[in-house]
Design a protein around this motif. Sequence first.
Motif, PDB file in Angstrom:
ATOM      1  N   ASP A 109       0.842  -1.204   0.000  1.00  0.00           N
ATOM      2  CA  ASP A 109       0.000   0.000   0.000  1.00  0.00           C
ATOM      3  C   ASP A 109       0.875   1.251   0.000  1.00  0.00           C
ATOM      4  O   ASP A 109       0.629   2.212  -0.750  1.00  0.00           O
ATOM      5  CB  ASP A 109      -0.906   0.026   1.233  1.00  0.00           C
ATOM      6  CG  ASP A 109      -1.916  -1.105   1.244  1.00  0.00           C
ATOM      7  OD1 ASP A 109      -2.219  -1.633   0.140  1.00  0.00           O
ATOM      8  OD2 ASP A 109      -2.381  -1.469   2.326  1.00  0.00           O
ATOM      9  N   LEU A 110       1.895   1.250   0.843  1.00  0.00           N
ATOM     10  CA  LEU A 110       2.762   2.417   0.945  1.00  0.00           C
ATOM     11  C   LEU A 110       3.574   2.624  -0.323  1.00  0.00           C
ATOM     12  O   LEU A 110       3.776   3.755  -0.767  1.00  0.00           O
ATOM     13  CB  LEU A 110       3.694   2.267   2.155  1.00  0.00           C
ATOM     14  CG  LEU A 110       2.989   2.214   3.520  1.00  0.00           C
ATOM     15  CD1 LEU A 110       3.998   1.919   4.624  1.00  0.00           C
ATOM     16  CD2 LEU A 110       2.257   3.525   3.788  1.00  0.00           C
ATOM     17  N   ALA A 111       4.047   1.531  -0.925  1.00  0.00           N
ATOM     18  CA  ALA A 111       4.786   1.639  -2.181  1.00  0.00           C
ATOM     19  C   ALA A 111       3.897   2.194  -3.290  1.00  0.00           C
ATOM     20  O   ALA A 111       4.333   2.988  -4.128  1.00  0.00           O
ATOM     21  CB  ALA A 111       5.356   0.278  -2.578  1.00  0.00           C
ATOM     22  N   ALA A 112       2.633   1.786  -3.289  1.00  0.00           N
ATOM     23  CA  ALA A 112       1.691   2.301  -4.284  1.00  0.00           C
ATOM     24  C   ALA A 112       1.482   3.801  -4.097  1.00  0.00           C
ATOM     25  O   ALA A 112       1.459   4.570  -5.069  1.00  0.00           O
ATOM     26  CB  ALA A 112       0.360   1.551  -4.171  1.00  0.00           C
ATOM     27  N   PHE A 113       1.315   4.224  -2.839  1.00  0.00           N
ATOM     28  CA  PHE A 113       1.144   5.658  -2.567  1.00  0.00           C
ATOM     29  C   PHE A 113       2.384   6.444  -3.010  1.00  0.00           C
ATOM     30  O   PHE A 113       2.263   7.505  -3.628  1.00  0.00           O
ATOM     31  CB  PHE A 113       0.886   5.879  -1.072  1.00  0.00           C
ATOM     32  CG  PHE A 113       1.101   7.292  -0.640  1.00  0.00           C
ATOM     33  CD1 PHE A 113       0.219   8.294  -1.009  1.00  0.00           C
ATOM     34  CD2 PHE A 113       2.213   7.636   0.136  1.00  0.00           C
ATOM     35  CE1 PHE A 113       0.426   9.614  -0.624  1.00  0.00           C
ATOM     36  CE2 PHE A 113       2.427   8.941   0.523  1.00  0.00           C
ATOM     37  CZ  PHE A 113       1.534   9.931   0.143  1.00  0.00           C
TER      38      PHE A 113
END
Length: 296
Positions: A8-12
């Motif tokens: 999720d954080l990598a996507a953000f």
Amino acid sequence: MASPNLNDLAAFIAVAQERSFTRAAARLGLSRSALSHCIRGLESRLGTQLLIRTTRSVSTTDAGARLLNVIAPRIDEIELELGSISAMRDKPAGTVRITANDHSIQTVLWPRLAPLLRDYPDIHIELNVDYGFTDIAAQRFDAGIRLGDNIDKDMIAVRIAPDMRMAAVGAPAYLAGRPPLLNPRELTEHSCLNLRLPTYGSLYAWEFERDGQSINVKVQGQATFNNGYLMLQAALDGLGLTYGPLDMVQPHLDSGALVPVLEDWWPVFPGYHLYYANRRQISAALSLVIEVLRTR
């Protein structure tokens, strides 16, 4: 509150850095709808909006900007360590992303990297053609290629090619009936083929030097390119004078398709260097690439 996972954080991070769901989805290998769903889930779990979406752009909220500044460096460190652990296998593995201009790729990088790829099937090389002064950290490249006098002081630089002599040339048909050029300033009276630099959006000023005197000339002409090989082809077509690495034009000088102009003014620049960020540890794959490219 459920904690967000690293995906999720990598996507953000990807969306925030690319400022586009489309580009971020391509970078991550996801569909745009899947990426949007992931970001909405992250915002829901955190209970705050991270991105401002319009029809034309994506930007971070104050909360999003704070999160990006905090987690992006840490995600990079995690990915680097995971890559280092993966590289501890019998053979180096992983992807090495390099930004460079087409001349350095054709004359230096590819002739040396092609045998490497045959010997190490688990190594992947991504070469991105760019004439700009790329910020490799911001654009997530492992390394870049520039001439030796154009490298930031906080980067580690490794010479990969000898010094480069530049040349100004033109087709005999274009030069026929014109008086010989004696001084670089006379180029303003000629049709010249321009190179636009993407970093600043300006046209490259041709550089000359003789007996300690340096002259930069902003040339004019009918055609402008962002590619040296296209400039060369236009010169071969008789559309004007061009300026580029001597080794690029030498075969055409030898054949008589092009002739030199202002030869006693041709400068010599420091050769190509590979540069990379000053990190405590680099991947085994990048280390091997550096060793293969290093000028001995």
